[in-house]
Design a protein around this motif. Structure first.
Motif, short mmCIF file in Angstrom:
data_model
loop_
_atom_site.label_atom_id
_atom_site.label_comp_id
_atom_site.label_asym_id
_atom_site.label_seq_id
_atom_site.Cartn_x
_atom_site.Cartn_y
_atom_site.Cartn_z
N MET A 1 -1.16 0.06 4.48
CA MET A 1 -0.02 -0.07 3.88
C MET A 1 0.85 -1.27 4.35
N GLU A 2 0.72 -1.40 5.80
CA GLU A 2 1.33 -2.52 6.45
C GLU A 2 0.61 -4.03 5.89
N ILE A 3 -0.56 -3.86 5.79
CA ILE A 3 -1.19 -5.23 5.44
C ILE A 3 -0.98 -5.50 3.83
N LEU A 4 -1.22 -4.31 2.96
CA LEU A 4 -0.75 -4.67 1.79
C LEU A 4 0.50 -5.14 1.24
N ASN A 5 1.49 -4.60 2.06
CA ASN A 5 2.81 -5.13 1.92
C ASN A 5 3.49 -5.91 2.74
N GLY A 6 2.74 -6.69 3.52
CA GLY A 6 3.36 -7.91 4.03
C GLY A 6 4.05 -7.57 5.22
N THR A 7 3.80 -6.18 6.10
CA THR A 7 4.53 -6.15 7.37
C THR A 7 3.62 -6.03 8.63
N ARG A 8 2.36 -6.49 8.30
CA ARG A 8 1.65 -6.58 9.39
C ARG A 8 0.86 -7.93 9.41
N VAL B 1 -4.72 10.72 2.82
CA VAL B 1 -3.29 10.28 2.49
C VAL B 1 -3.57 9.73 1.17
N ILE B 2 -2.93 9.94 0.22
CA ILE B 2 -3.00 8.80 -1.17
C ILE B 2 -1.60 8.93 -1.69
N THR B 3 -1.31 7.62 -1.86
CA THR B 3 -0.20 7.27 -2.27
C THR B 3 -0.15 5.92 -3.35
N THR B 4 0.82 5.46 -3.83
CA THR B 4 0.93 4.09 -4.61
C THR B 4 0.49 2.91 -3.62
N TRP B 5 0.54 1.90 -4.21
CA TRP B 5 0.09 0.80 -3.45
C TRP B 5 1.46 0.45 -2.55
N GLU B 6 2.39 0.86 -2.91
CA GLU B 6 3.86 0.57 -2.24
C GLU B 6 4.08 1.77 -1.10
N GLY B 7 3.14 2.83 -1.35
CA GLY B 7 3.64 4.03 -0.32
C GLY B 7 4.26 5.19 -0.99
N ASP B 8 4.47 5.09 -2.22
CA ASP B 8 5.14 6.30 -3.03
C ASP B 8 4.24 7.30 -3.58
N ASN B 9 4.77 8.21 -3.92
CA ASN B 9 4.17 9.50 -4.66
C ASN B 9 3.27 8.77 -5.54
N PRO B 10 1.88 9.29 -5.57
CA PRO B 10 0.96 8.66 -6.75
C PRO B 10 1.50 9.12 -7.92
N ILE B 11 1.90 10.57 -8.15
CA ILE B 11 2.04 10.86 -9.34
C ILE B 11 3.51 10.35 -9.89
N GLY B 12 3.20 9.73 -11.13
CA GLY B 12 4.26 8.89 -11.83
C GLY B 12 4.19 7.58 -11.28
N ASP C 1 -0.77 -8.28 -4.95
CA ASP C 1 -0.81 -9.43 -4.05
C ASP C 1 -2.24 -9.68 -3.80
N ALA C 2 -2.71 -10.55 -4.46
CA ALA C 2 -4.33 -10.80 -4.06
C ALA C 2 -4.58 -11.49 -2.67
N ALA C 3 -3.64 -12.19 -2.07
CA ALA C 3 -3.71 -12.79 -0.75
C ALA C 3 -3.55 -11.65 0.38
N ALA C 4 -2.74 -10.70 0.03
CA ALA C 4 -2.72 -9.35 1.05
C ALA C 4 -3.90 -8.68 0.86
N PHE C 5 -4.38 -8.46 -0.27
CA PHE C 5 -5.62 -7.86 -0.71
C PHE C 5 -6.90 -8.54 0.27
N GLU C 6 -6.91 -9.68 0.31
CA GLU C 6 -7.99 -10.53 0.82
C GLU C 6 -7.79 -10.41 2.40
N ALA C 7 -6.53 -10.28 2.85
CA ALA C 7 -6.43 -10.16 4.14
C ALA C 7 -6.64 -8.85 4.61
N LEU C 8 -7.01 -7.83 3.88
CA LEU C 8 -7.39 -6.26 4.13
C LEU C 8 -8.84 -6.46 4.24
N TRP C 9 -9.53 -6.94 3.15
CA TRP C 9 -10.92 -6.76 3.13
C TRP C 9 -11.54 -7.95 4.15
N SER C 10 -10.95 -8.83 4.83
CA SER C 10 -11.40 -9.63 5.72
C SER C 10 -11.46 -8.98 7.08
#
Length: 256
Positions: A249-256, A222-233, A165-174
């Motif tokens: 995580m809250e910003i990238l996944n739209g919960t904040r 802490v290292i996870t996937t973009w969605e917060g899951d185990n990065p292995i796999g 989600d590019a918009a969520a990423f923009e919200a983060l870097w802003s």
């Protein structure tokens, strides 16, 4: 097998492969080819992975190997090494020292040891459950930065919109203090050594991820996937100190 007992061995692996890679860095006759997925590859990538594979199998003939350039061998073994000889080949080809060699070790599918080696700046980071070191000295993520004070890194900003989600990423870097493309494995080295705060990539492969997990976790991050899951796999990564990681995580996944 105690992964800390392998620190000398992986140091030798990194240093030997690093000498070969450094000898080809900014070489005027370096030939760059395109693989089937249009990613770049050079003789340095292939030579370094061949060297790493040979050294590992001499020492551990019953171990498996997964490598970016030459595929898998005994991937169902109890111990499997995961290799990316030059993570950041584009930077390597351009003569920019924001690349590195990744060496990971899985035990029954779980990462137990990780190495990030930058042969030009001579930085060797090794991570296990007992901690992460940079050139033999313990390092930690920095946990005293708020999001508004943080430095955010990613490898390819243009890839975010293709995969996430590019918009969520923009919200983060802003919301951060500084956003830069100091990417590939060097960005994770910066986070683990407390020189940056957030590193993320929207698209990753197994050989990109395995070594990073022990390195970041061993440094208290802490290292996870973009969605917060185990990065292995998984196919993406977000690395940060614990509090910042939750906010990201809250910003990238739209919960904040």
């Amino acid at each position: 097998m105690d992964p800390d007992s392998l620190r000398d061995f992986v140091t030798e692996l990194a240093e030997e492969s690093g000498r070969a890679i450094a000898g080809m860095f900014r070489h005027p006759d370096l030939i760059v080819e395109s693989k089937s997925d249009d990613s770049a590859v050079t003789v340095a990538d292939r030579y370094a992975e061949t060297l790493l594979r040979d050294r590992i199998l001499v020492r551990f003939p019953d171990h498996g190997i997964i490598g970016e350039e030459f595929g898998t061998q005994d991937e169902d073994a109890e111990y499997v090494w995961v290799l990316d000889p030059i993570d950041g080949t584009i930077s390597f080809v351009a003569g920019v020292p924001l690349f590195g060699t990744l060496i990971g070790l899985l035990h029954e599918g779980e990462p137990i040891l990780g190495v990030v080696h930058q042969p030009i700046t001579e930085e060797l980071m090794i991570g296990t459950a007992s901690g992460t070191t940079l050139n033999g000295e313990p390092v930690r993520v920095r946990e005293d930065r708020s999001l508004a004070e943080a430095t955010l890194l990613t490898t390819d900003p243009g890839a975010v919109g293709e995969h996430k989600d590019a918009a969520a990423f923009e919200a983060l870097w802003s919301r951060v203090a500084l956003y830069r493309g100091w990417g590939d494995c060097y960005g994770y080295l910066m986070v683990a050594s407390g020189r940056a705060d957030i590193m993320l990539d929207p698209m990753m492969h197994p050989w990109d991820i395995a070594a990073l997990v022990p390195v970041v976790r061993g440094a208290g991050g802490v290292i996870t996937t973009w969605e917060g899951d185990n990065p292995i796999g998984g196919t993406s990564t977000v690395a940060a100190p614990p509090k910042l990681h939750r906010e990201v995580m809250e910003i990238l996944n739209g919960t904040r």
